[in-house]
Design a protein around this motif. Sequence first.
Motif, PDB file in Angstrom:
ATOM      1  N   ALA A 180      40.627  98.518  49.820  1.00  0.00           N
ATOM      2  CA  ALA A 180      41.638  98.583  48.858  1.00  0.00           C
ATOM      3  C   ALA A 180      41.532 100.261  48.390  1.00  0.00           C
ATOM      4  O   ALA A 180      42.567 100.966  48.222  1.00  0.00           O
ATOM      5  N   CYS A 181      40.342 100.561  48.429  1.00  0.00           N
ATOM      6  CA  CYS A 181      40.402 102.073  47.890  1.00  0.00           C
ATOM      7  C   CYS A 181      40.877 102.866  49.106  1.00  0.00           C
ATOM      8  O   CYS A 181      41.312 104.091  48.880  1.00  0.00           O
ATOM      9  N   LEU A 182      40.496 102.903  50.277  1.00  0.00           N
ATOM     10  CA  LEU A 182      40.775 103.612  51.425  1.00  0.00           C
ATOM     11  C   LEU A 182      42.438 103.389  51.604  1.00  0.00           C
ATOM     12  O   LEU A 182      43.364 104.337  51.991  1.00  0.00           O
ATOM     13  N   ASP A 183      43.021 102.111  51.323  1.00  0.00           N
ATOM     14  CA  ASP A 183      44.474 101.688  51.533  1.00  0.00           C
ATOM     15  C   ASP A 183      44.941 102.701  50.398  1.00  0.00           C
ATOM     16  O   ASP A 183      46.085 103.069  50.735  1.00  0.00           O
ATOM     17  N   LEU A 184      44.756 103.166  49.426  1.00  0.00           N
ATOM     18  CA  LEU A 184      45.159 103.749  48.191  1.00  0.00           C
ATOM     19  C   LEU A 184      45.426 104.987  48.606  1.00  0.00           C
ATOM     20  O   LEU A 184      46.687 105.688  48.399  1.00  0.00           O
ATOM     21  N   LEU A 185      44.541 105.573  49.475  1.00  0.00           N
ATOM     22  CA  LEU A 185      44.806 106.932  49.824  1.00  0.00           C
ATOM     23  C   LEU A 185      45.974 106.966  50.983  1.00  0.00           C
ATOM     24  O   LEU A 185      46.844 107.998  51.004  1.00  0.00           O
ATOM     25  N   LYS A 186      46.240 105.968  51.596  1.00  0.00           N
ATOM     26  CA  LYS A 186      47.018 105.690  52.809  1.00  0.00           C
ATOM     27  C   LYS A 186      48.499 105.494  52.213  1.00  0.00           C
ATOM     28  O   LYS A 186      49.560 105.962  52.888  1.00  0.00           O
ATOM     29  N   VAL A 187      48.601 104.756  51.047  1.00  0.00           N
ATOM     30  CA  VAL A 187      49.993 104.686  50.801  1.00  0.00           C
ATOM     31  C   VAL A 187      50.341 105.571  49.578  1.00  0.00           C
ATOM     32  O   VAL A 187      51.665 105.543  49.249  1.00  0.00           O
ATOM     33  N   SER A 188      49.592 106.357  49.345  1.00  0.00           N
ATOM     34  CA  SER A 188      49.846 107.734  48.348  1.00  0.00           C
ATOM     35  C   SER A 188      51.156 108.328  48.844  1.00  0.00           C
ATOM     36  O   SER A 188      51.294 108.650  50.203  1.00  0.00           O
ATOM     37  N   PRO A 189      51.820 108.859  48.301  1.00  0.00           N
ATOM     38  CA  PRO A 189      53.400 109.693  48.732  1.00  0.00           C
ATOM     39  C   PRO A 189      52.834 111.034  49.492  1.00  0.00           C
ATOM     40  O   PRO A 189      53.491 111.100  50.370  1.00  0.00           O
ATOM     41  N   GLN A 190      51.654 111.720  49.200  1.00  0.00           N
ATOM     42  CA  GLN A 190      51.126 112.788  50.007  1.00  0.00           C
ATOM     43  C   GLN A 190      51.063 112.315  51.462  1.00  0.00           C
ATOM     44  O   GLN A 190      51.257 112.963  52.403  1.00  0.00           O
ATOM     45  N   HIS A 191      50.272 111.032  51.430  1.00  0.00           N
ATOM     46  CA  HIS A 191      50.067 110.520  52.842  1.00  0.00           C
ATOM     47  C   HIS A 191      51.262 110.246  53.618  1.00  0.00           C
ATOM     48  O   HIS A 191      51.455 110.461  54.785  1.00  0.00           O
TER      49      HIS A 191
END
Length: 676
Positions: A180-191
């Motif tokens: 979930a924590c890695l997903d959080l980086l992936k769904v961020s607008p920056q990504h």
Amino acid sequence: MEGEIRLGKKALAENQQRHRTNGFRNSKELVVRRGAPFNISCFYLLLFFTFSSSGRLYAVMPVTFSEKHPSTRWNAYINPSTMNLQELSVTVSSPASAPVGCYKFQLYVFTQDGQKSFVVGDFILLCNPWCSEDAVYIPFEDQREEYVLSDSGLLFMGTPNNLVSRPWSFDLYEPGILEACLDLLKVSPQHQKNRKKDYMNRSNPVYISRVVSAMINSEDDCGVLKGNWTGDFKQGVSPSKWTGSGDILRLWVKSGYSPVKYGQCWVFAAVMCTVMRVLGIPSRVITNFNSAHDTNANLVIEEYYSETGQKLNRSNDSIWNFHVWVECWMRRSDLEPKMDGWQVLDPTPQERSGGVFCCGPAPVKGIRNQRTDLIYDIPFVYAAVNADVHTIILSSHDQVVGFSKDTERIGSLICTKAIGYPRVQNITGDYKWIKKLKVNSLRKTSQFTLVFFIFLATASKGVIVFLTLAKHPVAGEPIVCLVKIMNKQKIPKMMKVHLNAQAKEYNHSPSETFWEKHGVIQLAPMEVKVIEEHILPTQYEHVVGDDLINLAVVLEDMATSERVLASEEFNIATSGLTIQVTEENSIVSNKELTASVTFTNPFSHPVSGLLTVAGAGLIGDKEQFRMPSLRPGGKATQSITLKPSMAGVKMLQASLSLSDTNITIRSFKMISVNSI
Ligand SMILES: *[C@@H]1O[C@H](CO)[C@@H](O)[C@H](O)[C@H]1NC(C)=O
Ligand SMILES: *[C@@H]1O[C@H](CO)[C@@H](O)[C@H](O)[C@H]1NC(C)=O
Ligand SMILES: *[C@@H]1O[C@H](CO)[C@@H](O)[C@H](O)[C@H]1NC(C)=O
Ligand SMILES: *[C@@H]1O[C@H](CO)[C@@H](O)[C@H](O)[C@H]1NC(C)=O
Ligand SMILES: *[C@@H]1O[C@H](CO)[C@@H](O)[C@H](O)[C@H]1NC(C)=O
Ligand SMILES: *[C@@H]1O[C@H](CO)[C@@H](O)[C@H](O)[C@H]1NC(C)=O
């Protein structure tokens, strides 16, 4: 032609042991920290590794026979002594500034027929607070154990004089959390906007922490938590019902990244702390008591009272009884070296920063030195801990009939959990230059030895008034308030006395008055009088729990119409819930044990409720039990079977939500699990 990278259970466990990632025992992939070597073994000669994230960014490294692994670049090394015909043992090391995230191993094999490549597995790379070249390096092992590895903790609430320690499961190692924590980086607008740039920037904890701070709340993006301060949580879970971060992060993933309902400041902060610890960035949860939300940035918060001591809802600025944020530890290569260390990050959506709801990283040393010129968001945090309070008494015609100034109340206590112990650590001095408190000198002259706290005292030309509580308020016992009035003049006085109590939530204006007393007293010249008043349990019982009480006294000199006010806000502690564990000193992982939770009804009426027991690393999923109606003083016990899944100090927590009220009673116990 086939290639294979083999990483047996044992090799995986050995790598993760050395990288201090052995908690992530449920991960399918190898989890390692940057800046340090790890071992893999593989069949066939391997010439290049390609590390890529979704094929967009990659590092290619030739496999060498040189044992040096510089921490500035990727490196792969074969130990010739381990070489045999079938298998190679390869040591891979990553730079201390490698981007964190998921990597793919790709194997390139060169033969006469050309080049073949195979995808041969994934690994996860995290920050490394043990590596001195890493920007998140923190020097002491006990700090790393607490701020990186610990999967439980305490959040402080209530009021400075009656601290409430709320247990929280950070749940770092529970199933699905790392993902979930890695997903959080992936769904961020920056990504989503620019993957390549996002991957590059992920080498920097300043960037990562700012992205996470915005992604924890659901404003502007598909962040984790929706905030709600209405008091009506029917469409979701009341913020005070969560026991840990695990349920929240799993719900968020399961719903396809739609915001989980609902969060308030401590929930936002605790979930952010989980994400940062998982990513390997040292993190702790901070409580700021009497936190100012200074909307017009003048460093002054006004509060208004009526002539009879009722607090009015007039000001756009507000004081939260407490506000909770997180601090993360990192070097600030974007600022001067003096600003390295703890940084404030506030994921609760309050004000926009750079166009989105996020706050920080703001260096704590910058806040202390009022460096409002530095990034990020120092003025906002500076005001939250330093604003002055102006207290104004209004007549029924809205005329100002009394005024006082308090420079000590805002940020009066800033604290976090101590390292290694379940108790509070006062870190106010990190944020503020501590002034000598005037109250201390007044306390010395006080003739009451019983008095625990001296609340705001105000003085006019003629009289001084103090409002104090005789002891910490506890549910089931009367609240004993003492009003001490000193006549400073050599003339007798007639004074009107108004006492007023209102319930309030920690971040709201008070609601209607629920208790009041009015009277007149006579004071001889230079006389000191003490009035004692009791608020009985039946009068206040509906505000026990997470609510607070605002108590105020207003005195009016009947000859001059001069008014003085003293006030304070306090919470009522609840007790009655205890946890016991059998054979406490011989607990080992993977062996069952029994715990029992006992509740004794402290109230003057029968209660029933729902008991929740949770504990990261102790029970798989939290368990719930209905508790039937208990008469006043009655006792009920519930047994629970625990099976610790890993060694270390773990926290077992119990919370009892009483039916038909908003009251939750909580308790916790630290349990030391030995490895076998
Ligand atoms: C992100 O990367 C860009 C270049 O790709 C750089 O200009 C920027 O400073 C980086 N931001 C942070 C916060 O590291
Ligand atoms: C808070 O929750 C209530 C009911 O659950 C809902 O009506 C209200 O719109 C929510 N407020 C926000 C800001 O989501
Ligand atoms: C509060 O804010 C409103 C709208 O922004 C403004 O009209 C009002 O004057 C403010 N009140 C005070 C007391 O500052
Ligand atoms: C917290 O620490 C500050 C500064 O060291 C001190 O002035 C204050 O009295 C302490 N507060 C409590 C409640 O211990
Ligand atoms: C205080 O006033 C604001 C608007 O000025 C309102 O939104 C809020 O609900 C009021 N709070 C209470 C407790 O009455
Ligand atoms: C619980 O709290 C909400 C909001 O503060 C309030 O409206 C409701 O009446 C409370 N319920 C009980 C049973 O006290």
